[in-house]
Design a protein around this motif. Structure first.
Motif, short mmCIF file in Angstrom:
data_model
loop_
_atom_site.label_atom_id
_atom_site.label_comp_id
_atom_site.label_asym_id
_atom_site.label_seq_id
_atom_site.Cartn_x
_atom_site.Cartn_y
_atom_site.Cartn_z
N ASP A 31 35.12 8.59 1.06
CA ASP A 31 36.09 8.81 -0.02
C ASP A 31 35.74 10.07 -0.81
O ASP A 31 34.98 10.02 -1.78
CB ASP A 31 36.11 7.59 -0.95
N PRO A 32 36.31 11.22 -0.41
CA PRO A 32 35.99 12.49 -1.09
C PRO A 32 36.26 12.46 -2.59
O PRO A 32 35.57 13.13 -3.36
CB PRO A 32 36.88 13.51 -0.38
N ARG A 33 37.26 11.69 -3.03
CA ARG A 33 37.54 11.61 -4.47
C ARG A 33 36.35 11.00 -5.21
O ARG A 33 35.94 11.48 -6.27
CB ARG A 33 38.80 10.78 -4.73
N THR A 34 35.78 9.97 -4.62
CA THR A 34 34.59 9.36 -5.23
C THR A 34 33.42 10.32 -5.20
O THR A 34 32.64 10.39 -6.17
CB THR A 34 34.23 8.06 -4.49
N ALA A 35 33.26 11.06 -4.10
CA ALA A 35 32.18 12.05 -4.02
C ALA A 35 32.31 13.08 -5.13
O ALA A 35 31.31 13.48 -5.76
CB ALA A 35 32.21 12.74 -2.66
N LEU A 36 33.54 13.49 -5.40
CA LEU A 36 33.78 14.46 -6.46
C LEU A 36 33.41 13.88 -7.82
O LEU A 36 32.76 14.54 -8.64
CB LEU A 36 35.25 14.86 -6.44
N ARG A 37 33.79 12.64 -8.06
CA ARG A 37 33.44 11.99 -9.33
C ARG A 37 31.93 11.86 -9.49
O ARG A 37 31.38 12.04 -10.58
CB ARG A 37 34.08 10.60 -9.40
N LEU A 38 31.26 11.54 -8.39
CA LEU A 38 29.81 11.37 -8.45
C LEU A 38 29.11 12.67 -8.80
O LEU A 38 28.15 12.68 -9.58
CB LEU A 38 29.28 10.81 -7.13
N VAL A 39 29.56 13.78 -8.24
CA VAL A 39 28.95 15.07 -8.58
C VAL A 39 29.09 15.33 -10.07
O VAL A 39 28.14 15.76 -10.74
CB VAL A 39 29.61 16.22 -7.77
N ALA A 40 30.28 15.04 -10.62
CA ALA A 40 30.49 15.25 -12.05
C ALA A 40 29.62 14.31 -12.88
O ALA A 40 29.00 14.72 -13.88
CB ALA A 40 31.97 15.04 -12.39
N GLU A 41 29.55 13.05 -12.47
CA GLU A 41 28.78 12.06 -13.24
C GLU A 41 27.28 12.33 -13.19
O GLU A 41 26.56 12.06 -14.15
CB GLU A 41 29.08 10.66 -12.70
N GLY A 43 44.29 14.58 -10.82
CA GLY A 43 43.55 13.89 -11.87
C GLY A 43 42.06 14.18 -11.91
O GLY A 43 41.35 13.64 -12.75
N LEU A 44 41.59 15.04 -11.01
CA LEU A 44 40.15 15.33 -10.94
C LEU A 44 39.88 16.83 -11.09
O LEU A 44 38.99 17.39 -10.45
CB LEU A 44 39.57 14.81 -9.61
N ASP A 45 40.65 17.46 -11.95
CA ASP A 45 40.52 18.91 -12.13
C ASP A 45 39.12 19.30 -12.61
O ASP A 45 38.49 20.20 -12.05
CB ASP A 45 41.55 19.41 -13.14
N GLU A 46 38.65 18.64 -13.69
CA GLU A 46 37.35 19.03 -14.23
C GLU A 46 36.22 18.65 -13.29
O GLU A 46 35.21 19.37 -13.20
CB GLU A 46 37.11 18.41 -15.60
N GLU A 47 36.38 17.56 -12.57
CA GLU A 47 35.38 17.19 -11.57
C GLU A 47 35.27 18.27 -10.49
O GLU A 47 34.16 18.61 -10.06
CB GLU A 47 35.73 15.83 -10.95
N TYR A 48 36.41 18.79 -10.09
CA TYR A 48 36.42 19.89 -9.10
C TYR A 48 35.76 21.13 -9.70
O TYR A 48 34.95 21.79 -9.05
CB TYR A 48 37.85 20.21 -8.67
N LEU A 49 36.11 21.43 -10.95
CA LEU A 49 35.50 22.58 -11.64
C LEU A 49 33.99 22.45 -11.67
O LEU A 49 33.26 23.41 -11.35
CB LEU A 49 36.05 22.67 -13.06
N LEU A 50 33.47 21.30 -12.06
CA LEU A 50 32.03 21.09 -12.13
C LEU A 50 31.38 21.26 -10.76
O LEU A 50 30.29 21.84 -10.64
CB LEU A 50 31.72 19.70 -12.68
N THR A 51 32.03 20.77 -9.73
CA THR A 51 31.48 20.89 -8.38
C THR A 51 31.40 22.35 -7.97
O THR A 51 30.41 22.79 -7.38
CB THR A 51 32.34 20.08 -7.39
N VAL A 52 32.43 23.13 -8.30
CA VAL A 52 32.40 24.56 -8.00
C VAL A 52 31.31 25.26 -8.80
O VAL A 52 30.61 26.14 -8.29
CB VAL A 52 33.77 25.21 -8.27
#
Length: 308
Positions: free
Chosen positions: A24-34, A66-75
């Motif tokens: 689940d890439p969406r969860t992976a993105l959230r985890l990077v942010a968290e 809905g995961l804009d900032e999570e994507y930003l943090l990952t970048v």
């Protein structure tokens, strides 16, 4: 891809993100942010970068709804290896954000990674949007306001902002925040020896060998300019030992050059030549600047010998 991790909690972080990348890439993105705050406070920038690189390789140029900032943090974590289009998407996310960031660490990472390439007006606008955040965010905003080149603050204003950030990070017991504030403060105070010494103590506690070596070389050079050759020699020798132990060739070269200068100033021209010979004998692209500096020092040495 294996992106590191030590024992205990680190292994749980790695396992969680690895599993999410596969399911689940969406969860992976959230985890990077968290986990961003954890990586920051633990000094695990390499682990964060590797995790971000893995997640970005799966997401590509798609920003999940809905995961804009999570994507930003990952970048921001993986900026060194991110595609140009991913960097541009991250910049667009910041431009489209009108309120404060959701994650405390975002404002600082954004300022350090993208801030130097933005106008000072844009940087200040982003900082203003986040200055009413939690205690950590307020400390980060003051750090960014005083950080060299980000907002155009004059030295006095920058020093005040950095001292405020330092005090706030001290209250939060955030050693990395304190370290960044101190390393920035050394550039805007008249006598940075005391500031560098405190930063060095923190770098040692954080086990940041490369940063410790560079700080030792900087303090050694200050001691040399002040005429305290014994203190200079001790700092450069300490930096050299640390660099050789941690396999840091650029730091080792800087230490050898510092020892050569110190020896020249004390009249020990033979020892100065020996240190310069070590640097000049090392044929590596990463040491090109060091060899150029060593050649300059050798010319000064030759002139000293000629006038002796």
């Amino acid at each position: 891809m294996d992106f590191g991790g030590g024992g205990g909690y680190d292994e749980q972080v790695v396992s969680s993100i690895e599993h999410a990348c596969d399911t689940d890439p969406r969860t992976a993105l959230r985890l990077v942010a968290e986990y961003s705050g954890y990586w920051w406070s633990s000094g695990l920038q390499d682990e964060a970068a590797a995790a971000a690189e893995r997640v970005l390789s799966i997401l590509g140029r798609t920003v999940p709804v809905g995961l804009d900032e999570e994507y930003l943090l990952t970048v921001l974590h993986g900026a060194a290896s991110a595609e140009q289009e991913q960097l541009e998407l991250a910049q667009q996310i910041v431009a489209a954000t009108t309120g404060p960031f959701k994650y405390s660490v975002t404002v600082l990472l954004w300022a350090l990674v993208f801030g130097p390439f933005e106008s000072q007006a844009v940087v200040e606008e982003v900082l203003e949007r986040n200055e009413d955040g939690d205690a950590w965010t307020r400390a980060a905003v003051e750090l960014c306001r005083g950080y060299p080149g980000l907002t155009g603050a004059i030295p006095g204003e920058a020093a005040q902002a950095l001292r405020t950030a330092l005090g706030r990070f001290r209250m939060l017991d955030d050693r990395w925040g304190m370290f960044l504030a101190l390393t920035a403060l050394r550039d805007v105070v008249d006598d940075p020896v005391e500031v560098i010494s405190e930063a060095l103590e923190l770098a040692e506690k954080l086990r940041a060998d490369e940063e410790s070596g560079l700080l030792l070389c900087q303090r050694g050079e200050l001691h040399r300019h002040q005429g305290d050759l014994d203190a200079a020699g001790e700092d450069f020798s300490w930096a050299l030992a640390l660099a050789e132990h941690a396999d840091l060739p650029e730091t080792a070269a800087a230490a050898h050059i510092g020892l050569a200068r110190t020896a020249r100033c004390s009249g020990d021209l033979l020892t100065a030549r020996e240190h310069l010979a070590v640097v000049l004998s090392r044929d590596s692209d990463e040491l090109e600047d060091a060899r150029y500096e060593a050649m300059h020092e050798l010319n000064l040495l030759i002139n000293s010998e000629a006038s002796a």
